[in-house]
Design a protein around this motif. Structure first.
Motif: not given
Length: 461
Positions: A69-76, A119-125, A341-350
């Motif tokens: 897992p890479n370093s990860r952040c959560l954006y709300i 994916w979310t539970q695999a590593a700490p943010f 955001g971006n997860v697993g090599g993909f960009g997400f725009m909601q």
């Protein structure tokens, strides 16, 4: 037939090193190396994912447990503001309690659903950032619940930075205490300027005195780091006003400060007001460069610790983890309407509209408006952006992380920048000068552009 050209296959072609890339050779590179700043952030190429493929592919990505897992952040994202600032190009919805309540309910559903993903539970943010919009337009009870929900459902590092962004206006003791109860341990306020005239013309709420008094009070509690943003280059904000803004920051007691230059973007109220003669022109690029120079010298004079090209800390409590990671190298899981955001090599725009967002949540779908496949060189681009953000590039770091000798490949580019007064090339390190720091996003984007053009596919014989 298309064949991918490896980055290390040849030296950089001289024709890639245009003036737009290396800047002008001028006695004053701080002010005149480039015409203006291109954008707020550097980026690389990406490929659009077809609408009919988004849901299945995104769910597959979030169902995957990464091996390393890479370093990860959560954006709300909280997409509400009571007033649209004149310089803002991101305004979505005027604050309405009924709209906010409906949105918050949908957000809680999305939060729990995404938190449960493998994916979310695999590593700490390492960092959580609640931004907007104006997150403090939520009620104190909603802020408390949001923080507690994040802590209850997401794996977080023991020193996770949890930031609440907002306005000083209406940020009363009940809101502060509710946020602390929810687990927020960092607060970021968009002051932009303390000057009453500048603030009023930018549609900022509250005059100088209430803003100053509230920041002083919050900072003095020592409950959590209090950080402010200051913009330079706003209409009516001349050098005297800017110098006073910096002095006011020091007097406010805030634990950290970001100094951002105004980026003129089309579609803002400010642009229309200037065109109609209702506002004077904002500062030009040379003036903003002078403001930046004064700001850097001011911070050094008062011994503030520099965390990045535009962020300083008064003490060790302010770390700016989210800004250091999410804007450069970390994966970011997005929640809320308008979040990206971006997860697993993909960009997400909601979805930006509340109707589309809430409809997707009710249909138990991911609220995706757009999805992209990141460039194969995304990790390299992230390292470039992170390096320019911190002010230097290390050959050792690049060689340890990538198979190609990127540093040596880019020596012609680095030497051109050095000739133009933007960097210093010393052994295994490339350090930004004051001018290079001011133009750091432009330099990062230029390096990414050159490497992309160097690796462009060629038609095989």
């Amino acid at each position: 037939m298309i064949e991918e050209q490896a980055l290390h296959s040849a030296v950089l072609a001289p024709e890639l090193l245009t003036e737009a890339v290396v800047g002008k050779h001028t006695p004053d590179p701080l002010r005149y190396a480039f015409a203006n700043k291109r954008s707020a952030h550097a980026g690389g190429m990406s490929a659009m994912i077809a609408e009919e493929e988004r849901q299945g592919l995104a769910l597959k990505v979030l169902a995957t447990v990464p091996e390393s897992p890479n370093s990860r952040c959560l954006y709300i994202h909280i997409p509400f503001c009571r007033v649209r600032c004149t310089y803002c190009n991101f305004f979505q919805y005027a604050s309405s309690q009924s709209l906010i309540d409906d949105y918050f309910d949908a957000l809680m559903v999305e939060l729990k659903a995404k938190a449960a993903m493998p994916w979310t539970q695999a590593a700490p943010f390492r960092a959580v950032y609640v931004g907007g919009g104006t997150p403090t337009d939520l009620t104190a009870e909603q802020v408390t619940r949001l923080g507690k929900m994040v802590k209850a459902h997401f794996p977080l590092t023991t020193d996770c930075e949890i930031t609440l962004e907002g306005r000083i206006n209406r940020f009363d003791d009940q809101m502060f205490e509710g946020a602390l109860e929810g687990g927020f341990n960092r607060f970021s306020f968009g002051v932009q300027s303390f000057d009453t005239r500048v603030r009023r013309k930018a549609k900022r709420l509250d005059d100088r005195e209430p803003v100053m008094e509230r920041i002083q009070y919050l900072s003095a509690t020592n409950e959590a780091p209090i950080v402010i943003d200051l913009l330079f280059g706003l209409p009516y904000q001349d050098m005297d006003v800017w110098q006073q803004d910096l002095s006011d920051f020091l007097d406010s007691g805030a634990h950290g400060v970001d100094l951002y230059q105004l980026i003129e973007m089309g579609g803002t109220p400010m642009k229309g007001m200037i065109e109609k003669g209702r506002l004077p022109e904002p500062a030009d690029t040379p003036t903003k460069a002078s403001m930046f120079e004064y700001g850097v010298n001011f911070m050094a004079e008062h011994h503030l610790r520099r965390l990045s090209g535009n962020h300083w800390a008064r003490d060790n409590r302010e770390r700016s983890i989210y800004n250091s990671l999410a804007k450069t190298s970390a994966e970011v899981l997005p929640l809320g309407a308008g979040a990206g955001g971006n997860v697993g090599g993909f960009g997400f725009m909601q979805h930006r509209t509340l109707e589309a967002y809430i409809e997707a949540i009710k249909a138990e779908q991911l609220p995706l408006a757009m999805m992209t496949k990141s460039s194969p060189q995304a990790a390299l681009h992230a390292e470039i952006k992170a390096s320019f953000d911190r002010g230097f590039l290390s050959a050792r770091d690049f060689n340890q992380k990538f198979s190609q000798d990127i540093f040596s490949l880019c020596k012609p580019l680095f030497k051109a920048w050095q000739k133009n007064g933007l960097v210093k090339l010393e052994g295994q390190y490339l350090s930004l000068t004051l001018a290079g720091t001011f133009w750091s996003v432009t330099l990062a984007q230029s390096m990414i552009q050159v490497l992309q053009q160097h690796a462009m596919p060629k038609v095989a014989a």
